[in-house]
Design an enzyme around this catalytic site. Structure first.
Site, PDB file in Angstrom:
ATOM      1  N   GLY A 221      18.374  -6.012 -29.497  1.00 40.49           N
ATOM      2  CA  GLY A 221      18.057  -4.726 -30.086  1.00 40.49           C
ATOM      3  C   GLY A 221      16.701  -4.744 -30.768  1.00 40.49           C
ATOM      4  N   CYS A 222      16.130  -3.554 -30.996  1.00 39.75           N
ATOM      5  CA  CYS A 222      14.783  -3.450 -31.568  1.00 39.75           C
ATOM      6  C   CYS A 222      14.745  -3.918 -33.024  1.00 39.75           C
ATOM      7  CB  CYS A 222      14.278  -2.020 -31.449  1.00 39.75           C
ATOM      8  SG  CYS A 222      15.436  -0.767 -32.057  1.00 39.75           S
ATOM      9  N   TYR A 223      15.637  -3.349 -33.851  1.00 44.41           N
ATOM     10  CA  TYR A 223      15.720  -3.807 -35.228  1.00 44.41           C
ATOM     11  C   TYR A 223      15.976  -5.318 -35.283  1.00 44.41           C
ATOM     12  CZ  TYR A 223      16.226   0.777 -37.669  1.00 44.41           C
ATOM     13  OH  TYR A 223      16.044   2.015 -38.229  1.00 44.41           O
ATOM     14  N   ALA A 224      16.913  -5.761 -34.415  1.00 44.96           N
ATOM     15  CA  ALA A 224      17.345  -7.158 -34.458  1.00 44.96           C
ATOM     16  C   ALA A 224      16.222  -8.109 -34.062  1.00 44.96           C
ATOM     17  CB  ALA A 224      18.553  -7.359 -33.546  1.00 44.96           C
TER      18      ALA A 224
END
Length: 864
Positions: A676-679
């Protein structure tokens, strides 16, 4: 999670120290702020109940590694998929405190098993007191109206008793006595009010867990008209398992497992694929035991291979769940174990290469798979493994010492967690009465190797193990040869030639092995996982993009258009079917709406080299299943951009974050889960400080509204966002679980949406267990990410406006407080690029053996 390693038998002392050091972090409940006497009493109950469960854990667990490994394993799935626990009615009567304590422990470490209990003994006791003799046909209780009134009363009483016991221990528990099981009459004329389950309503169970309460179920069912029916609790537990597909199905009974009728000993493990046919031939394997195993086998055949059944005593619940050795009887499908004596015996060379890539020397680039295989061509060896090679062991003859040498012992996480390692080692021991092997002192599985050895000798950061040697002379020869070889491969951490060395036999092994502790200093260490800057492949590859309507799909299309080797052949979107694909100039592509059967045909004809799944969460599985079932060469690659496989425990999917994960593993994978992007940004910003973190990092994340997707909502409504900041999913966000599971560190994540279009900024606070300066930390990051083209380390805090449209991550600030026990790090990333499509392209390049950065525009790459 308790950060304590058990190294000696003085576990009660360690337990007290652990509890003291854990302090309020572990034992402070929400009511601690209250000043009322009743609330203080509640706090005291919660404190001491939790304290007792932690001591109970410490008295059962063998090592810190096991606790951390299994907690990470169990929290890798949704909470309702952790375990289904079936409790026999006799246990509630005879062992209620022990049962409540075990369940309280699981609750306090954040695990939520689905608990289902029976009440057979209590029913029999009441009927006997009333002069009614229970009637059975084929082992099934005949349930008439009078018996049903007793059954219902007993279930309600026992359910309340268990829930009350849990509440007294500070556990939030919810009684669920109806509304879960739908049933028809099993045979109304024959058994009367006995049900055959036809459906399971998940909603009450899921609602309980989402509310933070353990669901406590009875096995009563209802017909569509509302008639209550009695159902066997084992059968009900099996139906629950079929619906939730948990990692563990636990049957608690008084015997604590299955007993071998010939030897009287408890059976530790049953691997059904390997042992079931042989078990059927055993004289003791009959009647109830045979029926039980048959039912369990039928259940497991319908569950993921990672699921298993444990039959245990209630007192052994923690030991069974959190140690390699377990306690009761573990039953799993497993795989057949195979041996090979030549390279030609390996029918799937890609599996062999993937297994060898787990070797640190190979993954670090010190040697290659090809070089090692060439050495095996002329060597006399025997290889052991399960069918998918989750564990690979290679034993070679040693002409110098005369004792065979375990040259490689390589296990995946699934191999360790499913105890395949024990099965492989047992097979080796049958073939080799004496064996030697070498392990790094900082290997996380050192304790396991000590348990397999008769003696050990350590030097220069390595440990020589052996078993089966007959004399001091033989041991001396092993040690002498090991010392010579060790001199040539001294570790940088343990390379001091004056370092003390220890010799150990069984009598003194504990004082050597588990007592050794080494502290790594803060040193300038080069990136252990450098990029593959040059790829060997220049052959063009055909790409099918499933779900191309969103922003990520559009960015990926643009990048593939500039890629030297990739060509789009199919782009699937239900909404855009029949329209011409814009932004792609290599060919005229018309959007299609590929169905499962279409995908099967394309895969069977090898028409696609790379499948990219740009679908919403929860949608990908049918398409993946279609690809796997289609036949064909099986050489195509699958990249999933959703979260569906980021928590995979089967070992079939590789997590595709190249800067942190093993690039060789990504390159050799067929199925890759795109992070994921945040991750991505959070992991890159936290990972170098994981060894120095003293507690939970807190991540304050803000994303542009493109991260909310194209479906209209307040989070992508520009008018609503104007001069606004929207917090959402402030606890238990899926990226919080993703970050924590990948780092092996509990992380708090608080996401927000802002009024800009694309780009993410993270402000991350990390507590430190030792004093570090900002310069120390910046140097640590620069060394860790040396050579990474898409990561920039900055002394200043990066700005989100500067990352928009750029293909990398910037990490900076490194602000340390006056006490030097906390650092704040700032990271920025474009959520549509490095947070999604750029990372996807990196993974495609690795999987197809291209240059890792092929197709990533130079004018957009952030360089340090």
């Amino acid at each position: 999670m308790l950060k304590t390693t058990i190294r000696t038998s003085t576990r009660n002392l360690l337990a007290k120290q652990a509890i003291k050091s854990a302090g309020s972090k572990l034992f402070t409940p929400a009511i601690v702020s209250s000043n009322s006497i009743s609330d203080c009493k509640k706090f005291e109950v919660r404190y001491y109940s939790t304290r007792s469960t932690v001591i109970q854990l410490l008295n059962n667990i063998g090592s810190k590694r096991e606790v951390e490994q299994y907690l990470k394993y169990f929290t890798s799935v949704s909470q309702q998929q952790f375990a289904v626990i079936k409790v026999g009615g006799a246990i509630i009567t005879q062992q209620l405190p022990e049962l409540a304590s075990c369940l309280a422990f699981l609750y306090h470490v954040g695990l939520y098993p689905i608990v289902l209990h029976g009440t057979g003994p209590q029913i029999n006791e009441i009927l006997e007191n009333e002069g009614v003799e229970p009637q059975y046909i084929d082992g099934i209780r005949i349930t008439d109206d009078k018996t049903m009134s007793v059954v219902r009363k007993c279930f309600l009483e026992q359910n309340l008793k268990l829930v009350t016991a849990l509440e007294k221990m500070g556990v939030h528990a919810r009684p669920i006595t109806a509304g879960v099981f739908q049933a028809d009459y099993l045979d109304k004329d024959k058994y009367q009010l006995v049900g055959d389950i036809t459906g399971v309503n998940k909603a009450p169970i899921e609602a309980s867990i989402q509310a933070g309460a353990l669901p406590i179920l009875t096995s009563l069912a209802e017909t569509p008209s509302g008639q209550i029916l009695n159902v066997n609790a084992d059968v009900a537990a099996g139906e629950i398992a079929r619906v939730f597909e948990p990692l563990k199905i636990v049957y608690l009974n008084e015997k604590g497992g299955i007993i071998n009728g010939n030897t009287g000993e408890k059976v530790s493990v049953i691997n059904l694929d390997e042992e079931y046919e042989d078990l059927l031939k055993q004289s003791w394997f009959k009647y109830g035991t045979k029926l039980k195993i048959k039912e369990i086998r039928e259940l497991l055949m319908h569950l993921p291979r990672s699921s298993s059944v444990a039959i245990i005593d209630v007192n052994d619940l923690q030991k069974e769940l959190f140690t390699d050795s377990g306690a009761g009887t573990l039953i799993r499908r497993g795989y057949k174990l195979l041996t090979r004596n030549s390279l030609e015996d390996f029918k799937q060379p890609d599996l062999l290469r993937a297994a060898l890539n787990r070797d640190p020397e190979i993954s670090s680039g010190s040697t290659s798979v090809a070089s090692y295989l060439r050495g095996l061509e002329t060597a006399k060896f025997k290889a052991y493994g399960d069918e998918p090679l989750e564990v690979l062991a290679i034993v070679k003859e040693d002409n110098v010492t005369g004792v065979a040498k375990l040259d490689k012992f390589l296990a995946s996480k699934a191999g360790w967690l499913n105890n395949v390692t024990d099965n492989i080692f047992t097979s080796i021991k049958k073939d080799y009465p004496a064996l030697q092997w070498v392990v790094k002192e900082d290997d996380p599985n050192t304790a396991w190797f000590f348990g397999k050895a008769d003696g050990s000798f350590s030097k220069n950061g390595e440990i020589l193990f052996w078993y089966g040697t007959k004399s001091v002379e033989e041991v001396s020869k092993l040690v002498e040869n090991f010392s010579k070889e060790s001199f040539g491969r001294q570790s940088g951490v343990f390379g001091n030639s004056n370092q003390s060395r220890s010799f150990s036999t069984l009598r003194s092994r504990q004082s050597l092995g588990l007592g050794l502790q080494f502290k790594r200093g803060l040193s300038s260490t080069a990136n252990p996982n450098p990029p593959f800057k040059r790829g060997s492949n220049t052959k063009k590859a055909k790409v099918a993009l499933i779900g191309a309507r969103g922003f990520t799909g559009q960015n990926l299309i643009s990048m593939i258009d500039q890629h030297p080797y990739l060509e789009l052949t199919h782009v699937s979107s239900r909404e855009l079917k029949g329209q011409k694909l814009k932004g792609y100039n290599k060919a005229d592509i018309i959007y299609s709406n590929l169905q499962v059967e279409d995908i099967k045909k394309l895969e069977a004809n090898d028409a696609v080299d790379v499948w990219v799944m740009a679908l919403p969460n929860g949608v990908c599985k049918p398409f993946v299943d279609a690809i796997e079932q289609a036949g064909g060469s099986g050489n195509s690659k699958i990249i999933d951009l959703s979260a569906d496989y980021r928590f995979d425990t089967t070992g079939e999917w590789v997590y595709g974050l190249p800067e942190l994960n093993d690039r060789a593993k990504i390159a050799n994978a067929r199925k890759i889960s795109n992070p994921g992007c945040y991750a991505t940004a959070a992991q890159i910003a936290i990972q170098p400080l994981v060894p120095y973190a003293s507690g939970r990092p807190s991540v304050f994340g803000v994303s542009g509204y493109s991260g909310a997707g194209t479906k209209p909502s307040p989070k992508n409504d520009v008018n609503f966002l104007n001069n606004n900041l929207i917090p959402y999913s402030l606890t238990d966000h899926i990226h919080e679980r993703e970050i924590s599971s990948q780092l092996g560190l509990d992380v708090a994540f608080m996401p927000h949406v802002a009024q800009w279009f694309q780009g993410i900024t993270h402000t991350i606070s990390i507590p430190l267990k030792e004093k570090l300066t900002a310069r120390d930390i910046r140097t640590l990051y620069q060394d860790r990410y040396q050579g990474e083209q898409l990561i920039t380390i900055s002394g200043e805090a990066p700005l989100v406006k500067d990352i928009s449209g750029k293909h990398g991550v910037v990490v900076g600030a490194f602000a340390v407080n006056a006490k030097q026990d906390r650092v704040v790090v700032v990271a920025t990333i474009d959520n549509l690029l490095k947070g999604a499509s750029t990372q996807c392209l990196q993974n495609i390049n690795l999987a197809m053996k291209y240059d890792e950065y092929a197709g990533i525009p130079d004018d957009l790459v952030i360089r340090g």
